[in-house]
Design a protein around this motif. Sequence first.
Motif, short mmCIF file in Angstrom:
data_model
loop_
_atom_site.label_atom_id
_atom_site.label_comp_id
_atom_site.label_asym_id
_atom_site.label_seq_id
_atom_site.Cartn_x
_atom_site.Cartn_y
_atom_site.Cartn_z
N ARG A 161 4.40 8.69 1.91
CA ARG A 161 4.53 7.72 0.93
C ARG A 161 4.44 6.13 1.59
N TYR A 162 5.14 5.97 2.63
CA TYR A 162 5.17 4.65 2.94
C TYR A 162 4.07 4.56 3.95
N PHE A 163 3.81 5.31 5.06
CA PHE A 163 2.69 5.32 6.11
C PHE A 163 1.57 5.76 5.47
N GLY A 164 1.68 6.65 4.81
CA GLY A 164 -0.01 7.45 4.20
C GLY A 164 -0.43 6.74 3.11
N GLY A 165 0.61 6.21 2.17
CA GLY A 165 0.21 5.84 0.82
C GLY A 165 -0.40 6.52 -0.21
N LEU A 166 0.35 7.90 0.00
CA LEU A 166 0.31 8.91 -0.81
C LEU A 166 0.92 8.70 -2.24
N LEU A 167 0.41 9.36 -3.26
CA LEU A 167 1.27 9.33 -4.64
C LEU A 167 2.06 10.51 -4.55
N GLU A 168 3.30 10.38 -5.44
CA GLU A 168 4.32 11.28 -5.61
C GLU A 168 3.55 12.76 -5.76
N THR A 169 2.53 12.70 -6.67
CA THR A 169 1.96 14.01 -7.18
C THR A 169 1.36 14.57 -5.94
#
Length: 189
Positions: free
Chosen positions: A150-158
């Motif tokens: 989330r923080y480093f990869g910028g991925l969404l929760e889904t």
Amino acid sequence: MNAVPTTITHLLQAAGQGDRQAGDRVVELLYAELQRLARQRLYQAGQPTALDPTALVHESWLRLHQAGELDFADRGHFLAYAARVMHSIVIDQIRARQAQRRGGDYEQVTLNTAVAELPPQRDDEVLRVHEALAELAGLDARLAQVVEMRYFGGLLETEIADALGITERTVQRDWQKARLFLSMSLRAS
């Protein structure tokens, strides 16, 4: 599901079985996203490094090839791992820079989910976050994975939920726990 993610998934499977051209094609298809991740990593690092986003993407790809790490289930897994590799490269650059310096004042660091809006961080801050994340990984590896994605990869929760095989609500709880731990850890250092 549209054609590109399916194509990427198939290419990732082929790359995992040793097809180097398939791996190169994945990078070609995801190059814009990899560039975005690289810009985020370099922006968060703050001070200039010897790398620009293009160099960081290429260095990451070289490290993936050298490590033989080309077996990914899907786009989310690949991007999360690429973000982790980029993070590692930036940390290596910062450590090399710090090896040439002495001293430095520590400042308070706040872990924020708005990655693109974060101000540039000093080397000490980036290393403190990295060390706190390593400590968290020792206590609960999944919490550390959620932070990295989330923080480093910028991925969404889904995307995180899909990549880790857990529910979105579990991702949300893990994110809250991880933020609390990291906040306490960063205050203590």
